[in-house]
Design a protein around this motif. Structure first.
Motif, PDB file in Angstrom:
ATOM      1  N   UNK A 101      39.221  28.694  46.461  1.00  0.00           N
ATOM      2  CA  UNK A 101      38.624  29.814  47.187  1.00  0.00           C
ATOM      3  C   UNK A 101      37.653  30.541  46.259  1.00  0.00           C
ATOM      4  N   UNK A 102      36.875  31.459  46.821  1.00  0.00           N
ATOM      5  CA  UNK A 102      35.846  32.150  46.047  1.00  0.00           C
ATOM      6  C   UNK A 102      36.416  33.031  44.947  1.00  0.00           C
ATOM      7  N   UNK A 106      34.733  32.925  39.109  1.00  0.00           N
ATOM      8  CA  UNK A 106      34.433  33.461  37.772  1.00  0.00           C
ATOM      9  C   UNK A 106      35.243  32.735  36.703  1.00  0.00           C
ATOM     10  N   UNK A 107      36.497  32.384  37.026  1.00  0.00           N
ATOM     11  CA  UNK A 107      37.335  31.646  36.077  1.00  0.00           C
ATOM     12  C   UNK A 107      36.796  30.241  35.858  1.00  0.00           C
ATOM     13  N   UNK A 312      43.108  40.527  40.355  1.00  0.00           N
ATOM     14  CA  UNK A 312      43.960  41.708  40.384  1.00  0.00           C
ATOM     15  C   UNK A 312      45.412  41.267  40.247  1.00  0.00           C
ATOM     16  N   UNK A 313      46.301  42.203  40.001  1.00  0.00           N
ATOM     17  CA  UNK A 313      47.715  41.869  39.835  1.00  0.00           C
ATOM     18  C   UNK A 313      48.318  41.313  41.118  1.00  0.00           C
ATOM     19  N   UNK A 314      47.665  41.577  42.252  1.00  0.00           N
ATOM     20  CA  UNK A 314      48.137  41.025  43.524  1.00  0.00           C
ATOM     21  C   UNK A 314      47.445  39.705  43.846  1.00  0.00           C
ATOM     22  N   UNK A 315      46.760  39.131  42.846  1.00  0.00           N
ATOM     23  CA  UNK A 315      46.063  37.852  42.984  1.00  0.00           C
ATOM     24  C   UNK A 315      44.858  37.926  43.908  1.00  0.00           C
ATOM     25  N   UNK A 316      44.337  39.111  44.118  1.00  0.00           N
ATOM     26  CA  UNK A 316      43.136  39.262  44.943  1.00  0.00           C
ATOM     27  C   UNK A 316      41.912  38.854  44.123  1.00  0.00           C
ATOM     28  N   UNK A 317      41.065  38.033  44.727  1.00  0.00           N
ATOM     29  CA  UNK A 317      39.865  37.595  44.049  1.00  0.00           C
ATOM     30  C   UNK A 317      38.858  38.718  43.883  1.00  0.00           C
ATOM     31  N   UNK A 321      30.588  40.464  39.479  1.00  0.00           N
ATOM     32  CA  UNK A 321      30.270  41.692  38.745  1.00  0.00           C
ATOM     33  C   UNK A 321      31.469  42.643  38.648  1.00  0.00           C
ATOM     34  N   UNK A 322      32.560  42.367  39.361  1.00  0.00           N
ATOM     35  CA  UNK A 322      33.769  43.184  39.255  1.00  0.00           C
ATOM     36  C   UNK A 322      34.706  42.680  38.163  1.00  0.00           C
TER      37      UNK A 322
END
Length: 366
Positions: A101-102, A106-107, A312-317, A321-322
């Motif tokens: 997924x998007x 970045x990773x 994020x800690x909730x695994x949200x992509x 730029x974030x």
């Protein structure tokens, strides 16, 4: 209990302190039988109390059964050879990752940049879901050297019952064994949450069919017999791939560990164990800090199992730029235990961001 204590002390009231007795009066003697009865009355509740405490402790320990492990129910399901006579040439080697997924773009882009700096001679391949990855994200991943190859999602068995939602796509990793169809003879698979520090092309000379590093837990389990599926070496083989899909629905393994548990069961006793430097699981840093320091100079790959600077800690992509804000914040996760490794990932991301500026602008117009 108070009654029993009063009985005990009342017996002793019949005694007279030395030097205070009246010589003309005989000293009363407590019969031995009464003293024995008093002692029994004291011991019985003590023994009962001790028995209750012992049973409680035993029940608590019994309730803390060891976590089910992939090898608890060993099944002889893999009959393919442990070693392979095939030795791949440089054009037949590949380093593979996945983009489901998007949120992981970045990773993947940062991982690709780290591989370019390591000067690997292998092809870089990213497996992706066409229906879940945007053209912009695919373009960004490609800008770091990855060649995109579309794959079909492999759903977890048992309708995913018991699986962590974050691992629901991970059975697609079995597609690695089908890459002989595009001419790959040997490959190293890297999870997107890894970072390459040094060239590891020596792995491509291994004659074995499958290799992986031991898994590491931050608790009392420490380093285990099972391997971690975040870094794998394997020889693609469509026959193995078809057999993996055939036995997947019938194999017994703890679903909470998803494809890692399945692969541990399938390759049980048939895995070449790689040194931990090929899969620098961050859990090792806090579980075996002295060993971690001793191996740092040889480390090939960091695996960000404990903290993910790009999510994020909730695994949200996050958007590209974030990510830098999240990376900076993650330096303090776990009281800063992994700050050094997070800063290393952050610097690699910044290099990728600057070096690929022209390509990023082009991708934004896709």
């Amino acid at each position: 209990m108070n009654y029993l204590l009063s009985r005990f002390f009342n017996l002793h009231r019949q005694y007279v302190l030395l030097g205070t007795e009246d010589p003309e009066k005989p000293v009363p003697v407590v019969p031995r039988r009464r003293r024995r009865q008093a002692l029994v009355l004291i011991l019985i509740p003590v023994i009962l109390l001790g028995s209750i405490i012992a049973n409680i402790v035993f029940a608590v320990k019994l309730g803390k059964q060891p976590t089910r492990r992939p090898l608890d129910n060993y099944q002889h399901i893999n009959t393919f050879p442990i070693a392979s006579p095939r030795v791949a040439t440089s054009g037949q080697n590949a380093i593979v990752t996945t983009l489901y997924n998007d949120g992981y773009v970045s990773a993947v882009a940062t991982l690709g940049h780290s591989l370019q700096k390591a000067n690997s001679t292998a092809r870089l391949i990213v497996l992706y879901f066409p229906s879940a990855v945007s053209p912009q994200s695919l373009c960004l991943a490609s800008s770091s050297g990855w060649h995109p190859v579309p794959v079909t999602r492999i759903a977890p068995p048992q309708d995913g019952k018991g699986i962590n939602i974050h691992f629901a796509d991970q059975f697609t990793k079995l597609s690695l064994w089908s890459l002989d169809k595009i001419g790959i003879e040997s490959l190293v698979y890297l999870d997107a949450d890894t970072l390459v520090l040094r060239n590891f092309d020596e792995l491509f000379q291994l004659p074995f069919a499958f290799a992986a590093a031991p898994d590491v837990w931050g608790d009392q389990r420490g380093m285990t017999l099972e391997f971690n599926a975040g870094v794998l070496f394997l020889k693609p083989n469509s026959d193995v791939y078809n057999h993996l899909l055939e036995v997947l629905p019938h194999t017994r393994f703890p679903m909470e560990f998803a494809e890692q548990a399945f692969l541990n069961q399938y390759f049980a006793g048939r895995t070449l164990t790689l040194p931990p430097v090929y899969n620098g699981n961050l859990a090792m840093k806090t579980r075996y800090p002295v060993a971690w320091e001793g191996l740092k100079d040889e480390m090939r790959v960091y695996h960000y199992t404990m903290v993910k600077p790009f999510l994020t800690k909730s695994y949200k992509g996050l958007s590209m730029d974030e990510v830098i804000l999240r990376a900076q914040a993650s330096e303090e996760d776990y009281h800063g235990a992994y700050r050094e490794e997070v800063v290393m990932w952050e610097k690699m991301w910044e290099e990728m961001w600057v070096n690929n500026q022209e390509m990023r602008e082009r991708c934004s117009r896709v």
